[in-house]
Scaffold this motif. Structure first.
Motif, short mmCIF file in Angstrom:
data_model
loop_
_atom_site.label_atom_id
_atom_site.label_comp_id
_atom_site.label_asym_id
_atom_site.label_seq_id
_atom_site.Cartn_x
_atom_site.Cartn_y
_atom_site.Cartn_z
N GLU A 49 -5.87 12.58 0.14
CA GLU A 49 -5.03 11.67 0.93
C GLU A 49 -5.88 10.80 1.84
O GLU A 49 -5.57 9.62 2.04
CB GLU A 49 -4.02 12.50 1.75
N GLN A 84 -6.37 9.57 -10.72
CA GLN A 84 -5.32 8.72 -10.15
C GLN A 84 -5.92 7.50 -9.45
O GLN A 84 -5.44 6.37 -9.61
CB GLN A 84 -4.48 9.53 -9.17
N ILE A 85 -6.99 7.73 -8.69
CA ILE A 85 -7.62 6.63 -7.95
C ILE A 85 -8.27 5.64 -8.91
O ILE A 85 -8.14 4.41 -8.75
CB ILE A 85 -8.62 7.19 -6.93
N ILE A 120 -6.88 13.90 -8.80
CA ILE A 120 -6.84 12.86 -7.78
C ILE A 120 -7.83 11.75 -8.12
O ILE A 120 -7.53 10.55 -7.97
CB ILE A 120 -7.14 13.44 -6.38
N VAL A 131 0.84 -1.20 0.00
CA VAL A 131 0.00 0.00 0.00
C VAL A 131 0.87 1.25 0.00
O VAL A 131 0.58 2.22 -0.72
CB VAL A 131 -0.96 -0.01 1.20
N TYR A 132 1.95 1.23 0.77
CA TYR A 132 2.85 2.38 0.76
C TYR A 132 3.50 2.58 -0.61
O TYR A 132 3.79 3.71 -1.02
CB TYR A 132 3.93 2.22 1.83
N MET A 153 -7.22 8.03 -0.29
CA MET A 153 -6.16 7.04 -0.50
C MET A 153 -5.97 6.18 0.74
O MET A 153 -5.78 4.96 0.64
CB MET A 153 -4.85 7.75 -0.85
N LEU A 184 -5.74 3.53 -10.58
CA LEU A 184 -5.25 2.50 -9.66
C LEU A 184 -6.19 1.30 -9.63
O LEU A 184 -5.74 0.14 -9.61
CB LEU A 184 -5.10 3.09 -8.26
N GLY A 201 -6.46 2.33 0.90
CA GLY A 201 -5.30 1.53 1.31
C GLY A 201 -5.62 0.62 2.48
O GLY A 201 -5.17 -0.54 2.52
N LEU A 250 1.96 1.75 -3.46
CA LEU A 250 0.88 2.26 -4.30
C LEU A 250 0.65 3.75 -4.05
O LEU A 250 0.33 4.51 -4.98
CB LEU A 250 -0.41 1.50 -4.02
N PHE A 251 0.77 4.17 -2.79
CA PHE A 251 0.48 5.55 -2.41
C PHE A 251 1.70 6.14 -1.70
O PHE A 251 1.75 6.20 -0.46
CB PHE A 251 -0.73 5.61 -1.47
N LEU A 260 1.31 8.51 1.27
CA LEU A 260 1.01 7.95 2.59
C LEU A 260 2.27 7.51 3.30
O LEU A 260 2.38 7.63 4.53
CB LEU A 260 0.04 6.77 2.45
#
Length: 239
Positions: free
Chosen positions: A143, A176-177, A173, A121-122, A146, A180, A150, A124-125, A128
């Motif tokens: 955030e 981006q999501i 944003i 997850v870190y 995210m 993903l 996450g 991926l984002f 974060l």
């Protein structure tokens, strides 16, 4: 796309004596993104809340891989492979980013894989990872979205129920999501049932769509066919 993962048949549900959903049928296959579309009040959020156990179905069948989910407690849904990211993101603002993410894996017995999921997850984002020791209330809206996503992914779900991820976010944003989600579908086979107010964005990422009106399914089709159906778009989707 592989086998059928989620099956919903004749689903009726609501609040008190007033049903919101009426005889809803839908399916989601492994590795598929299905968008749930419709105007405000169509029953989209109630559908996700019913699938995750927050609202009790009064009729119909909900099955994951053929196993009945009706009556399964909310806290056990994640054990079955379902993660629900509700509208409003649901971050615990008093906890740090890292503590919020670890909540998503507390139930998992494989601690080593839970740590790997956290590291993923870190990756991926990255934002974060930069803020892992900061409190949830210090994050921007994007955030927080995210972080909520996450936290769900740390549990390694097979089916993600995602409600209005773009709400209040900048278009960059949101893009981006949604990108993903497409990447996770392609790489991991994650299935997603997506409720999204931005119909164009939802159809750009979805494989198929289901259109609700006043709790009834009015049509279901491929995302491309829904985009091209001018009469349907004007009648139910507002563009």
């Amino acid at each position: 796309m592989t086998g059928k993962l989620l099956t919903v048949e004749g689903l009726t549900a609501g609040y008190g004596a007033a049903p919101v959903l009426h005889d809803v049928d839908l399916t989601v296959h492994q590795g598929e993104i299905v968008a749930v579309l419709g105007a405000n009040g169509a029953g989209k959020t109630t559908l996700l809340r019913t699938l995750s156990g927050l609202v009790t179905a009064t009729a119909g069948r909900i099955a994951l891989d053929g196993q009945d989910l009706r009556g399964v407690r909310v806290e056990r849904m994640v054990h079955r492979g379902i993660a629900h990211v509700p509208e409003g993101r649901g971050v615990v603002t008093e906890l740090t980013v890292d503590e919020n993410l670890r909540l998503g894996g507390l139930w998992r017995r494989d601690r080593a894989d839970a740590r790997r999921a956290l590291d993923e997850v870190y990756q991926l984002f990255p934002v974060l990872a930069q803020r892992r020791d900061g409190a949830g209330h210090q994050l921007s809206g994007g955030e927080r979205q995210m972080l909520a996503l996450g936290r769900a992914l740390v549990g390694r779900p097979r089916l993600l129920l995602l409600d209005e991820p773009s709400l209040g976010l900048a278009p960059r944003i949101t893009a981006q999501i949604l990108a993903l989600l497409r990447d996770l579908r392609d790489r991991t086979g994650l299935a997603v049932l997506l409720v999204e107010q931005n119909v164009r964005s939802a159809l750009s990422v979805a494989d198929r769509g289901v259109v609700l009106s006043l709790g009834h399914v009015v049509t279901r089709n491929t995302a491309a066919d829904l985009r091209d159906d001018t009469a349907l778009r004007h009648a139910y989707l507002g563009f």
